[in-house]
Scaffold this motif. Structure first.
Motif, PDB file in Angstrom:
ATOM      1  N   GLY A  81       4.449  21.440  11.888  1.00  0.00           N
ATOM      2  CA  GLY A  81       3.578  20.275  11.922  1.00  0.00           C
ATOM      3  C   GLY A  81       2.120  20.541  11.611  1.00  0.00           C
ATOM      4  N   GLN A  82       1.760  21.789  11.337  1.00  0.00           N
ATOM      5  CA  GLN A  82       0.376  22.079  10.982  1.00  0.00           C
ATOM      6  C   GLN A  82       0.078  21.534   9.584  1.00  0.00           C
ATOM      7  OE1 GLN A  82      -2.077  23.402  12.681  1.00  0.00           O
ATOM      8  NE2 GLN A  82      -1.108  24.432  14.409  1.00  0.00           N
ATOM      9  N   ASN A  83      -1.171  21.225   9.333  1.00  0.00           N
ATOM     10  CA  ASN A  83      -1.581  20.806   7.999  1.00  0.00           C
ATOM     11  C   ASN A  83      -1.315  21.952   7.018  1.00  0.00           C
ATOM     12  OD1 ASN A  83      -3.654  20.607   5.725  1.00  0.00           O
ATOM     13  ND2 ASN A  83      -3.877  18.612   6.689  1.00  0.00           N
ATOM     14  N   THR A 127       9.113  19.690  12.558  1.00  0.00           N
ATOM     15  CA  THR A 127       8.701  18.885  13.706  1.00  0.00           C
ATOM     16  C   THR A 127       8.406  19.778  14.903  1.00  0.00           C
ATOM     17  OG1 THR A 127      10.050  17.025  12.964  1.00  0.00           O
ATOM     18  CG2 THR A 127       9.368  17.018  15.274  1.00  0.00           C
ATOM     19  N   GLN A 156      -5.407  12.545  18.322  1.00  0.00           N
ATOM     20  CA  GLN A 156      -4.109  12.946  18.852  1.00  0.00           C
ATOM     21  C   GLN A 156      -3.863  14.450  18.739  1.00  0.00           C
ATOM     22  OE1 GLN A 156      -2.133  10.801  20.491  1.00  0.00           O
ATOM     23  NE2 GLN A 156      -3.765   9.307  20.155  1.00  0.00           N
ATOM     24  N   HIS A 158      -3.887  16.328  16.058  1.00  0.00           N
ATOM     25  CA  HIS A 158      -3.073  16.692  14.903  1.00  0.00           C
ATOM     26  C   HIS A 158      -3.823  17.545  13.885  1.00  0.00           C
ATOM     27  CE1 HIS A 158       0.099  13.281  15.527  1.00  0.00           C
ATOM     28  NE2 HIS A 158       0.087  14.176  16.503  1.00  0.00           N
ATOM     29  N   ARG A 165      -3.841  21.995  14.232  1.00  0.00           N
ATOM     30  CA  ARG A 165      -3.119  21.065  15.084  1.00  0.00           C
ATOM     31  C   ARG A 165      -2.946  21.734  16.443  1.00  0.00           C
ATOM     32  NH1 ARG A 165       1.791  17.253  14.628  1.00  0.00           N
ATOM     33  NH2 ARG A 165       2.527  17.258  16.791  1.00  0.00           N
ATOM     34  N   ALA A 167      -1.732  19.627  19.165  1.00  0.00           N
ATOM     35  CA  ALA A 167      -0.705  18.818  19.832  1.00  0.00           C
ATOM     36  C   ALA A 167       0.634  19.542  19.823  1.00  0.00           C
ATOM     37  CB  ALA A 167      -0.571  17.469  19.138  1.00  0.00           C
TER      38      ALA A 167
END
Length: 224
Positions: A81-83, A127, A156, A158, A165, A167
Motif C-alpha cells: 500500500g505504499q506509494n 493491501t 488518513q 496514507h 504511508r 496507516a
C-alpha cells in the motif's frame, strides 16, 4: 500536478539523465521517479508485466517483508500500500547508501532499474493488513498525529510520493523508528545499522515522550 507523459526509450533516457545529475534537487528527483512510474502505469500491458515481474522479484524480499508486502518481522516495515514513487525513491536511497541497512544495501545495489520499478509497482498494489486498535490509546494518538504528523503523511496516514504511508504499519516498527529519530535529535549514541536521518522527523520525534509515541503508534497501526 500533471506531468508530461514520457514516450518509451528517449523519455526514459531523459529521466535517467536527470537522476544521475549530482546537483539535482530532491523535488526534481521525485518528479523524475514519478515520470518513470507513470510511464508503466499508463500502459496496461506494461503495468501487467511489471506486476508479474515484481511478484517474482519479491520472492527475494518475502523472508522479511512477506509475500504481499505485509511484514513478517516486527522490526521490518510493511511495504503493502505504499506509494510506488516513495518505494522507488527508498530503494534508490538504499542502493546509494543514503539509508543504512546491510541486507537492504546489498540487495538494492544489485537491483536493476526495472527490478526497482517492478517491485515498487507490485508492493503499492498490495493491501496492508491493519492491527487491532486500543480505542482509548488510539483516540489520544489521533490528536497528536493531527497536530504534528498529518500535514506530511496525510489525514488518513496514507502518505504520498515523498512521505511514507503510516496507516496499518507494524507497531513495533513505528515505535522503533520514532525512537531512533528521537535519539538522533538528542544526540544519543546509535550503532551504524539502520541509522536513518531526517531533520523534519528528528525535530518532531525529539519532542515526543514515551507516552506520546505509544499512543501515536496505537492510532496509526489500526488505520486502514
Amino acid at each position: 500536478m500533471v506531468y508530461r507523459k514520457l514516450t518509451k526509450g528517449l523519455g526514459l533516457l531523459i529521466v535517467l539523465g536527470m537522476l544521475a545529475s549530482p546537483s539535482i534537487a530532491v523535488e526534481d528527483e521525485v518528479k523524475g521517479l514519478m515520470l518513470i512510474i507513470e510511464q508503466q502505469l499508463d500502459d496496461p500491458g506494461a503495468r501487467q508485466q511489471a506486476m508479474q515481474a515484481g511478484r517474482n522479484r519479491a520472492l527475494l524480499c518475502s523472508y522479511c517483508h512477506g509475500n504481499d508486502g505485509n511484514s513478517v518481522k516486527p522490526d521490518v516495515p510493511n511495504l503493502a500500500g505504499q506509494n510506488p514513487v516513495y518505494l522507488l525513491d527508498q530503494i534508490g536511497k538504499f542502493a546509494r547508501g543514503e539509508r543504512k541497512n546491510f541486507v537492504m544495501n546489498s540487495l538494492a545495489k544489485n537491483f536493476t532499474l526495472d527490478d526497482k520499478v517492478n517491485l515498487a509497482i507490485y508492493y503499492a498494489d498490495q493491501t496492508v493488513q491493519p492491527r487491532p486498535q486500543n480505542k482509548s490509546l488510539a483516540a489520544r494518538g489521533q490528536r497528536i498525529y493531527t497536530q504534528r504528523c498529518m500535514s506530511c503523511h496525510g489525514e488518513q496516514g496514507h502518505g504520498s510520493a515523498e512521505y511514507a504511508r503510516l496507516a496499518g504499519q507494524r507497531p513495533e516498527y513505528l515505535h522503533l523508528t520514532l525512537e531512533r529519530f528521537r535519539a538522533n535529535e538528542r544526540g544519543e549514541q546509535q550503532d551504524g545499522e539502520d541509522v536513518r536521518r531526517s531533520p523534519i522527523m528528528e525535530s518532531i520525534a525529539g519532542r515526543l515522550s514515551d507516552e506520546n509515541i505509544e499512543v501515536v503508534v496505537a492510532y496509526l497501526a489500526g488505520l486502514e
